[in-house]
Scaffold this active site. Structure first.
Site, PDB file in Angstrom:
ATOM      1  N   ARG A 118       0.775  -1.003   0.053  1.00 41.78           N
ATOM      2  CA  ARG A 118       0.051  -0.013   0.017  1.00 41.78           C
ATOM      3  C   ARG A 118       0.936   1.232   0.030  1.00 41.78           C
ATOM      4  O   ARG A 118       1.740   1.255   0.474  1.00 41.78           O
ATOM      5  CB  ARG A 118      -0.883   0.139   1.129  1.00 41.78           C
ATOM      6  CG  ARG A 118      -2.384  -0.925   1.306  1.00 41.78           C
ATOM      7  CD  ARG A 118      -3.023  -0.381   0.231  1.00 41.78           C
ATOM      8  NE  ARG A 118      -4.380  -1.062   0.219  1.00 41.78           N
ATOM      9  CZ  ARG A 118      -4.744  -2.257  -0.450  1.00 41.78           C
ATOM     10  NH1 ARG A 118      -3.752  -2.970  -1.089  1.00 41.78           N
ATOM     11  NH2 ARG A 118      -5.931  -2.758  -0.281  1.00 41.78           N
ATOM     12  N   GLU A 120      -3.027   7.611  -5.770  1.00 40.13           N
ATOM     13  CA  GLU A 120      -3.315   6.847  -7.052  1.00 40.13           C
ATOM     14  C   GLU A 120      -4.435   7.157  -7.884  1.00 40.13           C
ATOM     15  O   GLU A 120      -5.552   7.252  -7.401  1.00 40.13           O
ATOM     16  CB  GLU A 120      -3.675   5.393  -6.490  1.00 40.13           C
ATOM     17  CG  GLU A 120      -2.489   4.837  -5.453  1.00 40.13           C
ATOM     18  CD  GLU A 120      -2.603   3.444  -5.100  1.00 40.13           C
ATOM     19  OE1 GLU A 120      -3.896   2.874  -5.211  1.00 40.13           O
ATOM     20  OE2 GLU A 120      -1.745   2.745  -4.809  1.00 40.13           O
ATOM     21  N   HIS A 157      -0.984   0.087  -9.182  1.00 42.14           N
ATOM     22  CA  HIS A 157      -1.780  -0.928  -8.464  1.00 42.14           C
ATOM     23  C   HIS A 157      -2.512  -2.009  -8.865  1.00 42.14           C
ATOM     24  O   HIS A 157      -3.936  -2.245  -8.748  1.00 42.14           O
ATOM     25  CB  HIS A 157      -2.654  -0.061  -7.434  1.00 42.14           C
ATOM     26  CG  HIS A 157      -3.006  -0.502  -5.962  1.00 42.14           C
ATOM     27  ND1 HIS A 157      -3.355   0.017  -5.174  1.00 42.14           N
ATOM     28  CD2 HIS A 157      -2.917  -1.829  -5.601  1.00 42.14           C
ATOM     29  CE1 HIS A 157      -3.687  -0.750  -3.922  1.00 42.14           C
ATOM     30  NE2 HIS A 157      -3.416  -2.054  -4.323  1.00 42.14           N
TER      31      HIS A 157
END
Length: 351
Positions: free
Chosen positions: A248, A277, A296
């Protein structure tokens, strides 16, 4: 609608269609869908009646008014469970949920293969300098192929921070495929447990960083791990080492990583997660040739999404049937949760 119906809702999407397909087989479970911009007139009746919320795991993709904090919980007087779409729970406050008597569960392990394979892909791509040579060949400029001399990974050392579902799979792959030495820093696991997961326990993070040719972050994002990798930690790493994270954003300090790379204190990095993000196109870390990036997507494989959705549906059904979930993130809530569950749904879950 059947009597004693359990009400579940989600916002925007679920991980895969199988989640809705499995819940649809239960006539006593009704599912509602909202979106980020659902008007209050539509959302409030659903929130008021909801017993369960299948919540997205991305802070950037889920509107703040639908994230699992006190303001939302106050609008959901009958809510019993927050179930995240993935292993992460960035969109939920465990503290707020526990105070409200709401159980929180995730789907840990559902995407372990996808994420572990992504770690391996980044490790190999960085070691073999594939991206740099690919760009050079496409540029039309002259180059010397010896400039792209890489390294074998066979027999080298990887340090894994967090030896849960993903970390354990990374350890298994590294040891089995490449006979690597696998170190693990996980203060919550014994040396015996870590050994059973194909790794060697180290007492401190600094010890792992100093010995590793590759450092892989595979722990959750919590108050304890936020900022875990900062300037002092990157300084402890070897100059030929690579930093890889598929966990993360926020666990590593992006500015500190940029400085370490600029000072050539690291050989490179593989980054799948970001503080914001997606990161802006002018993000400094996007301008290093020795930094491999992805948005991601480590856990976004067809198989991983299907697994997560299936696990989420199975766990949701068990919860609404009164069973204790295997992935309960706030076990201290259970006594209050049981009382609320019995009062709201008319029967008491197992002890």
């Amino acid at each position: 609608m059947a009597p004693n119906t359990k009400r579940v809702f989600y916002v925007n999407n679920v991980s895969a269609p199988i989640y809705l397909e499995m819940l649809a087989k239960r006539p006593d479970i009704h599912v509602d869908k909202l979106v980020n911009d659902s008007p209050d007139a539509e959302a409030e009746p659903i929130l008021a009646q909801a017993h369960a919320y299948q919540i997205g795991s991305s802070r950037q993709e889920l509107a703040m008014r639908f994230q699992g904090y006190a303001p939302l919980l106050q609008r959901c007087p009958n809510l019993l469970v927050l179930s995240t779409n993935g292993a992460g729970f960035d969109t939920v406050s465990l503290k707020d949920a526990t105070e409200a008597g709401v159980a929180v569960v995730n789907q840990a392990g559902g995407n372990k293969e996808g994420v572990a394979e992504h770690v391996m892909a980044m490790m190999l791509t960085l070691s073999k300098r594939i991206v740099m040579s690919d760009h050079a060949m496409r540029s039309g400029a002259t180059y010397d192929r010896r400039d792209f001399m890489g390294d074998d990974v066979q027999g080298r050392t990887i340090g894994i921070i967090g030896l849960g579902h993903v970390g354990s799979r990374v350890a298994e792959l590294c040891q089995g495929l490449f006979q690597m030495r696998v170190l693990a820093y996980d203060p919550y696991l014994s040396a015996e447990t870590i050994a059973a997961r194909k790794a060697e326990k180290v007492a401190t993070l600094e010890e792992l960083l100093a010995q590793s040719d590759y450092v892989s972050i595979n722990c959750p994002h919590t108050a304890e791990t936020r900022g875990m990798m900062g300037a002092a930690q990157f300084e402890k790493m070897q100059r030929h080492a690579y930093f890889i994270t598929t966990a993360r954003g926020g666990i590593h300090d992006e500015a500190a990583l940029e400085a370490a790379l600029r000072q050539k204190h690291l050989a490179g990095a593989g980054l799948d997660v970001w503080e914001d993000e997606p990161p802006p196109s002018d993000h400094p870390l996007l301008h290093f040739d020795n930094v491999l990036v992805s948005p991601h997507t480590a856990g976004i494989t067809r198989q991983s999404r299907h697994n997560i959705a299936r696990i989420a549906a199975e766990q949701m059904i068990d919860i609404l049937d009164g069973k204790k979930p295997p992935r309960l993130l706030n076990p201290e809530v259970w006594p209050v949760y049981r009382e609320r569950f019995g009062r709201i749904l008319g029967f008491t879950p197992e002890a």
